[in-house]
Design a protein around this motif. Structure first.
Motif, PDB file in Angstrom:
ATOM      1  N   ALA A 191     -20.015 101.113  97.965  1.00 16.69           N
ATOM      2  CA  ALA A 191     -19.669 102.462  97.053  1.00 16.69           C
ATOM      3  C   ALA A 191     -18.729 103.481  97.648  1.00 16.69           C
ATOM      4  O   ALA A 191     -18.110 103.974  97.231  1.00 16.69           O
ATOM      5  CB  ALA A 191     -21.019 102.822  96.467  1.00 16.69           C
ATOM      6  N   ALA A 192     -19.312 103.804  98.782  1.00 17.22           N
ATOM      7  CA  ALA A 192     -18.502 104.879  99.864  1.00 17.22           C
ATOM      8  C   ALA A 192     -17.002 104.568  99.904  1.00 17.22           C
ATOM      9  O   ALA A 192     -16.192 105.371 100.021  1.00 17.22           O
ATOM     10  CB  ALA A 192     -19.267 105.127 100.844  1.00 17.22           C
ATOM     11  N   VAL A 193     -16.605 103.399 100.242  1.00 15.65           N
ATOM     12  CA  VAL A 193     -15.487 102.965 100.216  1.00 15.65           C
ATOM     13  C   VAL A 193     -14.716 102.310  99.050  1.00 15.65           C
ATOM     14  O   VAL A 193     -13.185 102.203  99.285  1.00 15.65           O
ATOM     15  CB  VAL A 193     -15.276 101.942 101.530  1.00 15.65           C
ATOM     16  CG1 VAL A 193     -15.841 102.441 102.737  1.00 15.65           C
ATOM     17  CG2 VAL A 193     -15.999 100.735 101.071  1.00 15.65           C
ATOM     18  N   GLY A 194     -15.487 102.318  98.074  1.00 21.48           N
ATOM     19  CA  GLY A 194     -14.893 102.191  96.610  1.00 21.48           C
ATOM     20  C   GLY A 194     -14.492 100.420  96.552  1.00 21.48           C
ATOM     21  O   GLY A 194     -13.638  99.985  95.880  1.00 21.48           O
ATOM     22  N   GLY A 195     -15.359  99.729  97.090  1.00 23.96           N
ATOM     23  CA  GLY A 195     -15.372  98.358  96.968  1.00 23.96           C
ATOM     24  C   GLY A 195     -16.518  97.868  96.488  1.00 23.96           C
ATOM     25  O   GLY A 195     -17.510  98.423  96.108  1.00 23.96           O
ATOM     26  N   ALA A 196     -16.566  96.378  96.286  1.00 25.13           N
ATOM     27  CA  ALA A 196     -17.925  95.731  95.989  1.00 25.13           C
ATOM     28  C   ALA A 196     -18.495  95.095  97.423  1.00 25.13           C
ATOM     29  O   ALA A 196     -17.950  94.844  98.263  1.00 25.13           O
ATOM     30  CB  ALA A 196     -17.458  94.546  95.308  1.00 25.13           C
ATOM     31  N   PRO A 197     -19.812  95.056  97.203  1.00 25.32           N
ATOM     32  CA  PRO A 197     -20.406  94.611  98.499  1.00 25.32           C
ATOM     33  C   PRO A 197     -20.395  92.997  98.622  1.00 25.32           C
ATOM     34  O   PRO A 197     -20.984  92.265  98.740  1.00 25.32           O
ATOM     35  CB  PRO A 197     -21.983  94.972  98.174  1.00 25.32           C
ATOM     36  CG  PRO A 197     -21.998  94.935  96.588  1.00 25.32           C
ATOM     37  CD  PRO A 197     -20.789  95.400  96.311  1.00 25.32           C
ATOM     38  N   GLU A 198     -19.157  92.794  99.260  1.00 21.99           N
ATOM     39  CA  GLU A 198     -18.670  91.377  99.532  1.00 21.99           C
ATOM     40  C   GLU A 198     -18.584  91.143 100.873  1.00 21.99           C
ATOM     41  O   GLU A 198     -18.303  92.072 101.643  1.00 21.99           O
ATOM     42  CB  GLU A 198     -17.435  90.900  98.716  1.00 21.99           C
ATOM     43  CG  GLU A 198     -17.605  91.114  97.207  1.00 21.99           C
ATOM     44  CD  GLU A 198     -16.331  90.821  96.353  1.00 21.99           C
ATOM     45  OE1 GLU A 198     -15.386  90.880  96.979  1.00 21.99           O
ATOM     46  OE2 GLU A 198     -16.578  90.915  95.229  1.00 21.99           O
ATOM     47  N   PHE A 199     -18.578  89.733 101.489  1.00 23.29           N
ATOM     48  CA  PHE A 199     -18.553  89.401 102.847  1.00 23.29           C
ATOM     49  C   PHE A 199     -17.202  90.067 103.582  1.00 23.29           C
ATOM     50  O   PHE A 199     -17.403  90.590 104.643  1.00 23.29           O
ATOM     51  CB  PHE A 199     -18.365  87.974 103.008  1.00 23.29           C
ATOM     52  CG  PHE A 199     -18.115  87.572 104.259  1.00 23.29           C
ATOM     53  CD1 PHE A 199     -19.514  87.329 105.054  1.00 23.29           C
ATOM     54  CD2 PHE A 199     -17.060  87.030 104.871  1.00 23.29           C
ATOM     55  CE1 PHE A 199     -19.358  87.017 106.410  1.00 23.29           C
ATOM     56  CE2 PHE A 199     -16.988  86.585 106.051  1.00 23.29           C
ATOM     57  CZ  PHE A 199     -18.116  86.556 106.775  1.00 23.29           C
ATOM     58  N   ASP A 200     -16.123  90.099 102.908  1.00 26.08           N
ATOM     59  CA  ASP A 200     -14.907  90.573 103.636  1.00 26.08           C
ATOM     60  C   ASP A 200     -14.969  92.033 103.790  1.00 26.08           C
ATOM     61  O   ASP A 200     -14.568  92.340 104.968  1.00 26.08           O
ATOM     62  CB  ASP A 200     -13.657  90.101 102.820  1.00 26.08           C
ATOM     63  CG  ASP A 200     -13.203  88.670 102.708  1.00 26.08           C
ATOM     64  OD1 ASP A 200     -13.658  87.981 103.729  1.00 26.08           O
ATOM     65  OD2 ASP A 200     -12.579  88.270 101.760  1.00 26.08           O
ATOM     66  N   LEU A 201     -15.409  92.634 103.056  1.00 25.41           N
ATOM     67  CA  LEU A 201     -15.501  94.316 102.879  1.00 25.41           C
ATOM     68  C   LEU A 201     -16.651  94.809 104.156  1.00 25.41           C
ATOM     69  O   LEU A 201     -16.422  95.518 104.875  1.00 25.41           O
ATOM     70  CB  LEU A 201     -15.956  94.853 101.863  1.00 25.41           C
ATOM     71  CG  LEU A 201     -16.183  96.284 101.963  1.00 25.41           C
ATOM     72  CD1 LEU A 201     -14.950  97.285 102.035  1.00 25.41           C
ATOM     73  CD2 LEU A 201     -16.608  96.860 100.414  1.00 25.41           C
ATOM     74  N   LEU A 202     -17.713  93.898 104.419  1.00 20.30           N
ATOM     75  CA  LEU A 202     -18.808  94.097 104.861  1.00 20.30           C
ATOM     76  C   LEU A 202     -18.910  93.566 106.387  1.00 20.30           C
ATOM     77  O   LEU A 202     -19.640  94.135 107.273  1.00 20.30           O
ATOM     78  CB  LEU A 202     -20.213  94.032 104.237  1.00 20.30           C
ATOM     79  CG  LEU A 202     -20.280  94.692 102.870  1.00 20.30           C
ATOM     80  CD1 LEU A 202     -21.914  94.121 102.171  1.00 20.30           C
ATOM     81  CD2 LEU A 202     -20.257  96.168 103.025  1.00 20.30           C
ATOM     82  N   LEU A 203     -18.203  92.494 107.002  1.00 18.52           N
ATOM     83  CA  LEU A 203     -18.208  91.953 107.989  1.00 18.52           C
ATOM     84  C   LEU A 203     -17.924  92.758 109.240  1.00 18.52           C
ATOM     85  O   LEU A 203     -18.572  92.922 110.020  1.00 18.52           O
ATOM     86  CB  LEU A 203     -17.077  90.648 108.054  1.00 18.52           C
ATOM     87  CG  LEU A 203     -17.046  89.997 109.447  1.00 18.52           C
ATOM     88  CD1 LEU A 203     -18.343  89.468 109.340  1.00 18.52           C
ATOM     89  CD2 LEU A 203     -16.069  88.807 109.512  1.00 18.52           C
ATOM     90  N   THR A 204     -16.818  93.752 109.090  1.00 18.02           N
ATOM     91  CA  THR A 204     -16.643  94.413 110.199  1.00 18.02           C
ATOM     92  C   THR A 204     -17.567  95.503 110.417  1.00 18.02           C
ATOM     93  O   THR A 204     -17.967  95.806 111.508  1.00 18.02           O
ATOM     94  CB  THR A 204     -15.181  95.054 110.250  1.00 18.02           C
ATOM     95  OG1 THR A 204     -14.115  93.923 110.276  1.00 18.02           O
ATOM     96  CG2 THR A 204     -14.845  95.924 111.530  1.00 18.02           C
ATOM     97  N   PRO A 205     -17.835  96.310 109.320  1.00 18.27           N
ATOM     98  CA  PRO A 205     -18.954  97.324 109.799  1.00 18.27           C
ATOM     99  C   PRO A 205     -20.434  96.729 110.045  1.00 18.27           C
ATOM    100  O   PRO A 205     -21.040  97.286 111.046  1.00 18.27           O
ATOM    101  CB  PRO A 205     -19.134  97.959 108.144  1.00 18.27           C
ATOM    102  CG  PRO A 205     -17.822  97.695 107.483  1.00 18.27           C
ATOM    103  CD  PRO A 205     -17.439  96.202 108.223  1.00 18.27           C
ATOM    104  N   ASN A 206     -20.722  95.543 109.518  1.00 23.10           N
ATOM    105  CA  ASN A 206     -21.817  94.944 110.058  1.00 23.10           C
ATOM    106  C   ASN A 206     -21.889  94.635 111.721  1.00 23.10           C
ATOM    107  O   ASN A 206     -22.809  94.769 112.427  1.00 23.10           O
ATOM    108  CB  ASN A 206     -22.183  93.703 109.267  1.00 23.10           C
ATOM    109  CG  ASN A 206     -23.289  93.807 108.110  1.00 23.10           C
ATOM    110  OD1 ASN A 206     -24.176  94.505 108.434  1.00 23.10           O
ATOM    111  ND2 ASN A 206     -23.083  93.459 107.083  1.00 23.10           N
ATOM    112  N   LEU A 207     -20.519  93.927 111.986  1.00 27.35           N
ATOM    113  CA  LEU A 207     -20.515  93.803 113.119  1.00 27.35           C
ATOM    114  C   LEU A 207     -20.646  95.001 114.236  1.00 27.35           C
ATOM    115  O   LEU A 207     -20.983  95.001 115.436  1.00 27.35           O
ATOM    116  CB  LEU A 207     -19.231  92.826 113.464  1.00 27.35           C
ATOM    117  CG  LEU A 207     -19.174  91.303 113.089  1.00 27.35           C
ATOM    118  CD1 LEU A 207     -17.756  90.971 113.129  1.00 27.35           C
ATOM    119  CD2 LEU A 207     -20.296  90.738 113.528  1.00 27.35           C
ATOM    120  N   SER A 208     -20.023  96.051 113.774  1.00 27.42           N
ATOM    121  CA  SER A 208     -19.824  97.404 114.363  1.00 27.42           C
ATOM    122  C   SER A 208     -21.302  97.812 114.600  1.00 27.42           C
ATOM    123  O   SER A 208     -21.501  98.358 115.783  1.00 27.42           O
ATOM    124  CB  SER A 208     -18.869  98.520 113.666  1.00 27.42           C
ATOM    125  OG  SER A 208     -17.788  97.917 113.500  1.00 27.42           O
TER     126      SER A 208
END
Length: 195
Positions: free
Chosen positions: A160-177
């Motif tokens: 929500a903070a980045v204006g996207g849907a909680p989907e794999f492509d959006l969350l992969l890099t932040p999760n890995l970080s």
């Protein structure tokens, strides 16, 4: 004091007795009694009042008990007053945005532990990273205080903070970080932070 090993964490709305009653049967390493998003505003006081009984119920088969507190100052103060008790191993801190925030909460928890004759430093912290700004401050957050033992990405709020849907492509890099920072911290300070 050893670092907890939570392979699985079960979120349980603290205001729903039937969920609290059966949480210990689910086999999770830790049960998070949620006082935050899953509890309607008008039921937060009731959920806090039930916390001593809820903590005892969810711990029946040896699971760690965590309590997710609210972020806003007034609600956070009420949550800490209710949650700092024997039987609670950790607090889940949502919307963690800085090391300074962790320090403020740590000071308040230490004060409550002293007042209640609880072992100082026994209650640990799991920080939820839910904004891009917090993602930039992972190193400082991870090392903010000895109570910090884990970090996790909050996928819904981050999305929500980045204006996207909680989907794999959006969350992969932040999760890995978040995982990577946790691993680096654990390796540099054995017995501390887990991703």
């Amino acid at each position: 004091m050893s670092v907890p090993r939570w392979r699985s964490l079960l979120f349980v709305p603290a205001h729903v007795p039937r969920f609290v009653e059966r949480a210990h049967e689910r086999g999770a390493d830790g049960v998070i009694l949620d006082l935050e998003d899953s509890v309607p505003q008008n039921q937060k006081g009731e959920a806090r009042g039930q916390l001593p009984e809820s903590v005892a119920k969810v711990a029946r088969k040896g699971a760690s008990v965590l309590v997710r507190v609210n972020h806003g100052l007034r609600a956070l103060a009420a949550d800490l007053d209710a949650a700092v008790m024997a039987g609670v191993q950790a607090l889940v801190l949502p919307k963690t945005h800085s090391a300074e925030w962790i320090l403020e909460i740590a000071n308040a928890v230490s004060e409550l532990e002293r007042e209640r004759n609880l072992p100082l430093g026994r209650i640990r912290f799991l920080a939820q990273i839910e904004t891009p700004g917090a993602l930039q401050r992972l190193a400082a957050i991870a090392s903010a205080h000895p109570r910090m033992v884990a970090m996790a990405l909050g996928p819904e709020d981050f999305s929500a903070a980045v204006g996207g849907a909680p989907e794999f492509d959006l969350l992969l890099t932040p999760n890995l970080s978040v995982r990577g920072r946790g691993r680096r911290r654990a390796n540099s300070c054995p017995g501390r932070l887990r991703p």
